[in-house]
Design an enzyme around this catalytic site. Structure first.
Site, PDB file in Angstrom:
ATOM      1  N   LYS A 171       0.838  -1.205   0.000  1.00 29.20           N
ATOM      2  CA  LYS A 171       0.000   0.000   0.000  1.00 29.20           C
ATOM      3  C   LYS A 171       0.870   1.250   0.000  1.00 29.20           C
ATOM      4  O   LYS A 171       0.560   2.224  -0.684  1.00 29.20           O
ATOM      5  CB  LYS A 171      -0.913   0.013   1.231  1.00 29.20           C
ATOM      6  N   ASP A 210      -8.349   1.061   4.433  1.00 30.53           N
ATOM      7  CA  ASP A 210      -8.842  -0.266   4.764  1.00 30.53           C
ATOM      8  C   ASP A 210      -9.530  -0.766   3.506  1.00 30.53           C
ATOM      9  O   ASP A 210     -10.383  -0.080   2.946  1.00 30.53           O
ATOM     10  CB  ASP A 210      -9.826  -0.235   5.934  1.00 30.53           C
ATOM     11  N   PHE A 231      -0.435  -7.248  -5.619  1.00 32.21           N
ATOM     12  CA  PHE A 231      -0.342  -8.036  -4.395  1.00 32.21           C
ATOM     13  C   PHE A 231      -1.720  -8.594  -4.067  1.00 32.21           C
ATOM     14  O   PHE A 231      -2.688  -8.349  -4.782  1.00 32.21           O
ATOM     15  CB  PHE A 231       0.200  -7.173  -3.243  1.00 32.21           C
TER      16      PHE A 231
HETATM   17  P1  IMP Z   1      -6.190  -4.317   5.234  1.00 31.07           P
HETATM   18  O1  IMP Z   1      -4.698  -4.060   5.068  1.00 31.07           O
HETATM   19  O2  IMP Z   1      -6.592  -4.664   6.621  1.00 31.07           O
HETATM   20  O3  IMP Z   1      -6.970  -3.175   4.654  1.00 31.07           O
HETATM   21  O4  IMP Z   1      -6.526  -5.633   4.386  1.00 31.07           O
HETATM   22  C1  IMP Z   1      -6.606  -5.561   2.995  1.00 31.07           C
HETATM   23  C2  IMP Z   1      -6.868  -6.967   2.412  1.00 31.07           C
HETATM   24  O5  IMP Z   1      -7.401  -6.804   1.104  1.00 31.07           O
HETATM   25  C3  IMP Z   1      -5.607  -7.788   2.250  1.00 31.07           C
HETATM   26  O6  IMP Z   1      -5.926  -9.169   2.244  1.00 31.07           O
HETATM   27  C4  IMP Z   1      -5.118  -7.378   0.871  1.00 31.07           C
HETATM   28  O7  IMP Z   1      -4.318  -8.352   0.274  1.00 31.07           O
HETATM   29  C5  IMP Z   1      -6.427  -7.157   0.127  1.00 31.07           C
HETATM   30  N1  IMP Z   1      -6.278  -6.015  -0.794  1.00 31.07           N
HETATM   31  C6  IMP Z   1      -6.418  -4.694  -0.498  1.00 31.07           C
HETATM   32  N2  IMP Z   1      -6.143  -3.936  -1.567  1.00 31.07           N
HETATM   33  C7  IMP Z   1      -5.808  -4.782  -2.559  1.00 31.07           C
HETATM   34  C8  IMP Z   1      -5.385  -4.572  -3.896  1.00 31.07           C
HETATM   35  O8  IMP Z   1      -5.223  -3.458  -4.404  1.00 31.07           O
HETATM   36  N3  IMP Z   1      -5.121  -5.689  -4.596  1.00 31.07           N
HETATM   37  C9  IMP Z   1      -5.261  -6.935  -4.078  1.00 31.07           C
HETATM   38  N4  IMP Z   1      -5.614  -7.188  -2.841  1.00 31.07           N
HETATM   39  C10 IMP Z   1      -5.906  -6.109  -2.065  1.00 31.07           C
END
Ligand code: IMP
Length: 182
Positions: free
Chosen positions: A12, A69, A133
C-alpha cells in the site's frame, strides 16, 4: 503538507506514494516518526476500520493521518470476504496466496456471469499475472481485459480503488486548504 500513512502494508505504501507523487503531500510512515500503533480492526465497514486506524495514528503522532482499509467483496458470497479479506480463512498459516486459493475454492460452484467482485470487476477461475499483491491475480478488470496483477504498477494506479479514493482525498484536502486560507 505532511501526512502519516496509518498502515504497515508495504504494498500500500508503494502504491499510495506513487499515486500521491504529483501532489503536494509528504507521506511518512508511523515508523519514520518512531511510532508503532496496533489497531484492532473491529469495525463492520471499511470506513469504520479506516477511521479507527487513522484516528489512532493521528492521536499518536499529532499529524493528519491517512488510512486505507480495503478488501475484495464477492457478490456471490454476499460481499465476503469484505472487511475480513486480510484474515480470510481465519488461519494464521495462510498467506496472501493461500487466501486467494481459498477464495477460488469457495467460489468453485459460482457460474461464469455471476462472478462479479467489487471494485467493479470479476473474479477469475485461475490466478494470472505477477504484479500487484493480495487478490490482484484473480481480480479481472474487464476494460483492460487483464487481471490487476497483469497491469503495470502505473496502469493499476490509474484505475484502482485506491487511486479513486486518493483522488477524493486530495480534492478534500484542497477544499480544506481553501477554507483555511480564507
Ligand atoms: P487491510 O490491510 O486490513 O486493509 O486488508 C486488505 C486486504 O485486502 C488484504 O488481504 C489485501 O491483500 C487485500 N487487498 C487490499 N487492496 C488490494 C489490492 O489493491 N489488490 C489486491 N488485494 C488487495
Amino acid at each position: 503538507m505532511k501526512v502519516v500513512l496509518a498502515s504497515k502494508n508495504p504494498h500500500k505504501l508503494v502504491e499510495i506514494s506513487a499515486i500521491l507523487k504529483p501532489l503536494d503531500v509528504e507521506l511518512v510512515l508511523e515508523s519514520d516518526l518512531g511510532v508503532d500503533v496496533e489497531v484492532e480492526e473491529t469495525g463492520s465497514t471499511f470506513e469504520e476500520n479506516s477511521f479507527l486506524k487513522a484516528n489512532a495514528v493521528r492521536k499518536a503522532t499529532g499529524l493528519p493521518a491517512l488510512a486505507d482499509d480495503s478488501g475484495i467483496a464477492v457478490d456471490a458470497l454476499g460481499g465476503a470476504p469484505g472487511v475480513h479479506s486480510a484474515r480470510y480463512g481465519d488461519d494464521p498459516a495462510l498467506d496472501d496466496w493461500g487466501r486467494l486459493l481459498l477464495l477460488l475454492k469457495n467460489t468453485e460452484q459460482v457460474p461464469d456471469g455471476q462472478r462479479q467482485a467489487q471494485f467493479v470487476s470479476v473474479i477469475t477461475r485461475e490466478a494470472h499475472g505477477e504484479g500487484g499483491f493480495g487478490y490482484d491475480p484473480i481480480f479481472y478488470y474487464p476494460p483492460a481485459g487483464k487481471t490487476f496483477a497483469e497491469l503495470t504498477a502505473g496502469e493499476k494506479n490509474q484505475v484502482s480503488h485506491r487511486a479513486k479514493a486518493l483522488k477524493l482525498f486530495y480534492e478534500k484536502l484542497c477544499e480544506e486548504g481553501k477554507h483555511a486560507d480564507q
